[in-house]
Write a protein that holds these residues in place. Structure first.
Motif, PDB file in Angstrom:
ATOM      1  N   ARG A 289      12.216  -9.157  -1.034  1.00 49.03           N
ATOM      2  CA  ARG A 289      11.320  -7.931  -1.197  1.00 49.03           C
ATOM      3  C   ARG A 289      11.604  -6.839  -0.185  1.00 49.03           C
ATOM      4  O   ARG A 289      11.246  -5.729  -0.556  1.00 49.03           O
ATOM      5  CB  ARG A 289       9.950  -8.461  -1.144  1.00 49.03           C
ATOM      6  CG  ARG A 289       9.360  -9.245  -2.293  1.00 49.03           C
ATOM      7  CD  ARG A 289       7.750  -9.455  -2.313  1.00 49.03           C
ATOM      8  NE  ARG A 289       7.371  -9.822  -3.687  1.00 49.03           N
ATOM      9  CZ  ARG A 289       6.818  -8.975  -4.584  1.00 49.03           C
ATOM     10  NH1 ARG A 289       6.844  -7.596  -4.234  1.00 49.03           N
ATOM     11  NH2 ARG A 289       6.256  -9.478  -5.759  1.00 49.03           N
TER      12      ARG A 289
ATOM     13  N   TYR B  78       9.300  -2.803  -9.342  1.00 43.71           N
ATOM     14  CA  TYR B  78      10.345  -1.908  -8.478  1.00 43.71           C
ATOM     15  C   TYR B  78      11.030  -1.183  -9.122  1.00 43.71           C
ATOM     16  O   TYR B  78      11.502   0.083  -8.844  1.00 43.71           O
ATOM     17  CB  TYR B  78      11.371  -2.770  -7.746  1.00 43.71           C
ATOM     18  CG  TYR B  78      10.913  -3.298  -6.250  1.00 43.71           C
ATOM     19  CD1 TYR B  78      10.875  -2.627  -5.328  1.00 43.71           C
ATOM     20  CD2 TYR B  78      10.352  -4.703  -6.473  1.00 43.71           C
ATOM     21  CE1 TYR B  78      10.151  -3.205  -3.995  1.00 43.71           C
ATOM     22  CE2 TYR B  78       9.800  -5.292  -5.205  1.00 43.71           C
ATOM     23  CZ  TYR B  78       9.660  -4.511  -3.859  1.00 43.71           C
ATOM     24  OH  TYR B  78       9.381  -4.845  -2.869  1.00 43.71           O
TER      25      TYR B  78
ATOM     26  N   THR C 183      13.831   1.200  -2.185  1.00 46.20           N
ATOM     27  CA  THR C 183      12.976   2.411  -2.678  1.00 46.20           C
ATOM     28  C   THR C 183      12.550   3.251  -1.578  1.00 46.20           C
ATOM     29  O   THR C 183      11.626   3.950  -1.856  1.00 46.20           O
ATOM     30  CB  THR C 183      11.796   1.541  -3.131  1.00 46.20           C
ATOM     31  OG1 THR C 183      11.360   0.642  -2.266  1.00 46.20           O
ATOM     32  CG2 THR C 183      12.540   0.909  -4.498  1.00 46.20           C
TER      33      THR C 183
ATOM     34  N   LYS D 230       8.914   1.931  -8.883  1.00 44.29           N
ATOM     35  CA  LYS D 230       9.098   2.486  -7.546  1.00 44.29           C
ATOM     36  C   LYS D 230      10.574   3.431  -7.629  1.00 44.29           C
ATOM     37  O   LYS D 230      10.623   4.379  -6.737  1.00 44.29           O
ATOM     38  CB  LYS D 230       9.258   1.451  -6.601  1.00 44.29           C
ATOM     39  CG  LYS D 230       7.988   0.866  -5.996  1.00 44.29           C
ATOM     40  CD  LYS D 230       8.057  -0.078  -4.830  1.00 44.29           C
ATOM     41  CE  LYS D 230       6.615  -0.868  -4.785  1.00 44.29           C
ATOM     42  NZ  LYS D 230       6.919  -1.963  -3.584  1.00 44.29           N
TER      43      LYS D 230
ATOM     44  N   LEU E  82      14.651  -4.616  -1.425  1.00 46.27           N
ATOM     45  CA  LEU E  82      14.210  -3.879  -2.219  1.00 46.27           C
ATOM     46  C   LEU E  82      13.170  -2.684  -1.710  1.00 46.27           C
ATOM     47  O   LEU E  82      13.384  -1.398  -2.172  1.00 46.27           O
ATOM     48  CB  LEU E  82      13.417  -4.559  -3.438  1.00 46.27           C
ATOM     49  CG  LEU E  82      14.285  -5.428  -4.209  1.00 46.27           C
ATOM     50  CD1 LEU E  82      13.427  -6.250  -5.270  1.00 46.27           C
ATOM     51  CD2 LEU E  82      15.455  -4.977  -4.953  1.00 46.27           C
ATOM     52  N   ASP E  83      12.475  -3.010  -0.759  1.00 44.43           N
ATOM     53  CA  ASP E  83      11.674  -1.980  -0.005  1.00 44.43           C
ATOM     54  C   ASP E  83      12.548  -0.898   0.468  1.00 44.43           C
ATOM     55  O   ASP E  83      12.355   0.369   0.826  1.00 44.43           O
ATOM     56  CB  ASP E  83      10.816  -2.598   0.992  1.00 44.43           C
ATOM     57  CG  ASP E  83       9.614  -3.323   0.284  1.00 44.43           C
ATOM     58  OD1 ASP E  83       9.228  -3.169  -1.013  1.00 44.43           O
ATOM     59  OD2 ASP E  83       9.066  -4.227   0.841  1.00 44.43           O
TER      60      ASP E  83
END
Length: 875
Positions: free
Chosen positions: A549, A622, A556, A625, A552-553
């Protein structure tokens, strides 16, 4: 002349006495013929002895030349001393002075324009060049062998110690590439002193791998010494914008890598302290090579080419199947790849690449690092170009471009050098101009990367001459690949170092679903089917998901979208590979424990179910996002079509962002793991019960208690004890539904083994019937306690009736439970009771044939029995 004389004389004589042209006088004078043959024999002997003596003299001269080279060139960690070189006297400005200090460049300003006077060093080169075997130029004591020895000495006694002293034995990544460019950082550099000595023989070696001087070389000498200096690094520019504003001035400033002397102020113009350290290394090598070219190689470009071949190798590397190397899918494999990896084929280039990756490619990932990457790449392209141009001028490196790859025509020939790089991340998916990263024709065009400044010295243009300049041009891609490697290394560390036995509860408590069509099912929340049932998972799986996570943060992040557009596909790829790492490492690393310990199998099962549940929703989360990063004007574009001259990579990434394809793999692993463990438990229950029931069928015809009855009771207690311990391992780990399904499967296995002998018995006495009733009652009560997840009853022999709620729960998951209960009640019934029970549906789980067989085995012949059997036969 003697060689020609002796070589031609036998041939001439042989022609005179050829059998086909023997003169008439020969036949008439046999003594003359004998004298001619004797003369030929003597001449041949003399000729062979001269050849041997000549060969021996050649070997002695070559050995003498190699010994002379060893004595003339002394290399140590902080100096290079050259004796017997004509340059020691040809460049002195004052004949009476014994020493002259300066820089290497100062002594070679007229390089190439002044002839070198004869000297021991030049004589040694001339001897090796004159007497080398042209058929085998690299065999034995040859000029190529001398340059190979010189390259090894240079690497072992000068280059590697010098680079290590500059690095200080510390990891420059933490200091220089993390954005901290304050005054607390330290940069090391060298100060050089070139001295001319009147008598070089007095200068003794202080340890350059030589035990003694093999020859005595008198006369003047020249030496280069260097001392390491440390200074506190303070950046002259305060913001990234100021750095970018000076990009146009890079090409007009003096390159640090080829400067005569550098100082604190010079290094302060670099983006970070670690970049300054790397440029100090290039400056160190530039001064060393300048001194070697002028004083050791006597400004001979042919010698510089041979030495450069041993230090830098050829670029690109050409594979040879005869040498055990090949190129498969654009990747070099075999002995050539192994030699380059170990630094044997191109030691200097390998060392520089290692230092460049260590000092110039950051590990951290943050907006400040992303801003610095453009400045770092621009500086490195400029400095490496200057460094390699200097090596090309001296002859240590060939003027080649990477488009000549040695593997045939390449469509990259028409692509500017700045665009030649290896694609990273998912650029293959998001850019139609980017080919496969394992394809020989793979290229990448990074639109977000600013065009690096052109090196304008002597109207030179940017070119990729070596892996070093290739790495400088593709620094952004290398940074992104290093980010991916760092993420995967973190995931691997979590998987290998975290104790897999530690667990934590996740999910929400979900009640058992009501029966379809009942009133309770109307009030149920339909979204409960999508909730993760409460269970225990390993902390390893939880940390891997958190790392996925966080990756992926970063992908984005809005700032990443503005600065490094191609970083997002790489981070998305790394997040998927983290999940693949889990499936690859955990089942393999804990294979024996998962296959033998019930709790470990349950933990792995829950981890796979947990990850499958999370990744099924991860892509949807996501995807939105990523879509939010796409400008509103570009959201209506068709995926894969161009917007202007660029592809909308974010749009494409938002379209392909999914993890649903990983769900089947995790679910399949979960099913196999738990399935194998249940089968193992079944086999263990079979070993506990089956041997004790082998003679139970004939024992049912006994009117008194026998040993077989005691064995049956022992088998039941052993099976329930085994299931009880298994329940203790699973009840706090598995979800409620999975636990009930697993225990129901095992309980059915036990019930089947106890029902089989009774349903096969041809005669069952009254005492045996009462024993079977008691045995089955205990079995049902013990099985019900397994399904009750509260405090279990310790009295397994209690005769209290089983609660209806507990009975319904057991019958829902254990198919054989109702049949076991029905047969147990049958054993204490009369024929009239059996008749009424048939009408009440007590024996719904028992077939008519099985019930008829039980009636025939338990009751004697009578009219009631016959009528009941006829009624069952009609059904």
């Amino acid at each position: 002349l003697m060689e020609e004389s002796f070589a031609n004389a036998p041939e001439k004589e042989n022609n005179d006495v050829h059998p086909n042209s023997v003169p008439s006088t020969t036949a008439s004078h046999p003594k003359s013929t004998q004298m001619i043959h004797q003369m030929l024999t003597v001449q041949s002997t003399i000729y062979n002895e001269l050849k041997i003596e000549t060969r021996r003299k050649k070997m002695e001269l070559r050995h003498r030349a190699m010994t002379l080279l060893e004595g003339c060139i002394l290399m140590e960690e902080n100096r290079i001393l050259v004796r017997g070189s004509a340059t020691a006297t040809g460049k002195r400005s004052d004949e009476n002075a014994t020493k002259h200090s300066g820089t290497p460049d100062a002594a070679s300003s007229a390089e190439g324009s002044t002839s070198i006077a004869p000297s021991p060093l030049s004589d040694a080169y001339r001897v090796l060049e004159l007497f080398e075997d042209h058929s085998f130029p690299s065999f034995g004591e040859s000029l190529d062998g001398a340059m190979k020895i010189l390259a090894a000495k240079l690497m072992n006694f000068v280059v590697r110690p010098g680079l290590t002293a500059l690095d200080g034995g510390k990891n420059g990544l933490t200091e220089g590439t993390s954005g901290r460019t304050n005054a607390g950082s330290t940069v090391n550099y060298y100060e050089f002193r070139e001295e001319y000595l009147a008598n070089g023989h007095r200068q003794q070696s202080r340890g350059a791998g030589r035990r003694y001087d093999p020859v005595t070389i008198k006369g003047p000498a020249v030496q280069l010494e260097w001392d390491v200096k440390a200074s506190s690094f303070s950046h002259n520019k305060t913001s990234s914008n100021e750095i970018h504003s000076d990009d146009s001035n890079i090409s007009t400033s003096s390159p640090i890598s080829v400067s005569r002397q550098i100082n604190k102020e010079t290094l302060s113009s670099t983006p970070s302290s670690s970049i300054g350290t790397f440029l100090s290394m290039l400056n160190f090598l530039s001064n060393i090579f300048n001194f070697i070219h002028h004083h050791v190689l006597l400004r001979r470009s042919d010698l510089a080419t041979i030495l450069g071949k041993h230090l830098n190798g050829s670029f690109p590397v050409k594979a040879s199947m005869s040498a055990g190397s090949a190129v498969i899918g654009g990747v070099l494999i075999g002995t050539a790849a192994q030699g380059m990896e170990e630094g044997e084929e191109r030691p200097l280039m390998t060392e520089l690449l290692k230092q460049m990756r260590k000092l110039c490619v950051p590990v951290d990932s943050s907006p400040s690092i992303w801003k610095m990457m453009f400045d770092i790449q621009n500086v490195l392209i400029y400095e490496v170009e200057a460094f390699e141009s200097r090596l090309v001028e001296m002859g240590f490196m060939d003027e080649k471009n990477s488009s000549d790859n040695g593997f045939g025509d390449d469509p990259r020939d028409d692509i500017p050098p700045k665009q030649l790089s290896s694609p990273m991340g998912l650029n293959v998916l998001v850019d139609e101009n980017v080919l496969s990263p394992i394809h020989t024709n793979a290229t990448a065009s990074f639109a977000a990367t600013p065009t690096p400044p052109t090196f304008n010295a002597e109207n030179k243009t940017n070119s990729i001459r070596s892996p070093l300049s290739e790495l400088a041009h593709s620094l952004l891609q290398s940074y992104m690949e290093k980010q991916r490697s760092s993420i995967l290394n973190n995931g691997r560390s979590i998987l290998l170092s975290t104790d897999y036995h530690n667990s934590v509860q996740v999910g929400t408590p979900v009640p058992d679903p009501a029966e379809l069509g009942s009133l309770e099912s109307i009030d149920e929340d339909p979204l409960l089917a999508f909730d993760l049932h409460q269970c225990s998972v390993s902390t390893t799986a939880q940390q891997i998901l958190q790392l996925c996570r966080s990756t992926l943060d970063k992908a984005t992040d809005n700032e990443a979208a503005e600065m490094l557009d191609d970083l997002r596909p790489m981070l998305y790829r790394a997040s998927r590979e983290l999940l693949d790492l889990f499936r690859a490492i955990i089942p393999t690393m804990y294979a024996s424990e998962v296959a033998s310990i019930p709790r470990m199998a349950a933990i792995l099962h829950n981890d796979c179910v947990y990850l499958a549940h999370e990744v099924s929703l991860l892509g949807v989360e996501y995807k939105e996002k990523f879509r939010s990063l796409v400008p509103s004007s570009a959201r209506e574009l068709v995926p894969g079509k161009e917007s202007g001259n660029e592809l909308n990579k974010i749009q494409l990434l938002s379209d392909i962002c999914t993890f649903v394809d990983m769900v089947p793999a995790f679910r399949d692993l979960a099913t196999k793991t738990m399935g194998y463990m249940i089968e193992l438990q079944k086999s263990q229950l079979y070993e506990l019960v089956k041997p004790r029931l082998e003679n139970f069928v004939p024992a049912l015809s006994s009117n008194e208690s026998v040993t077989e009855w005691d064995d049956a009771e022992t088998a039941l207690r052993a099976a329930l004890y085994h299931l009880k311990h298994l329940s203790q391992s699973w009840s706090q780990v598995l979800s409620r539904e999975v636990y009930h399904l697993s225990m129901g499967n095992l309980v059915d296995t036990v019930f089947t083994m106890f029902l089989g002998p009774v349903l096969k018995a041809s005669e069952i006495t009254d005492p045996a019937s009462r024993f079977v009733h008691s045995l089955y009652l205990d079995a049902g009560r013990g099985a019900a306690n397994l399904f009750f997840l509260g405090p279990m009853s310790t009295d397994s022999t209690s005769v209290l009736p089983m609660p209806e709620e507990k009975s319904s729960t057991v019958s829902k998951y254990a198919v054989m439970f109702n049949k076991m209960q029905a047969v147990g009640r049958f054993m204490v019934m009369r024929l009239d009771d059996i008749q009424r029970a048939l009408g009440e549906g007590v024996f719904q789980s028992v077939t008519a044939r099985e019930l008829a067989h039980l009636i025939s085995a338990c009751f004697d012949e009578s009219e009631k029995r016959s009528s009941l059997l006829n009624a069952l036969a009609s059904k």
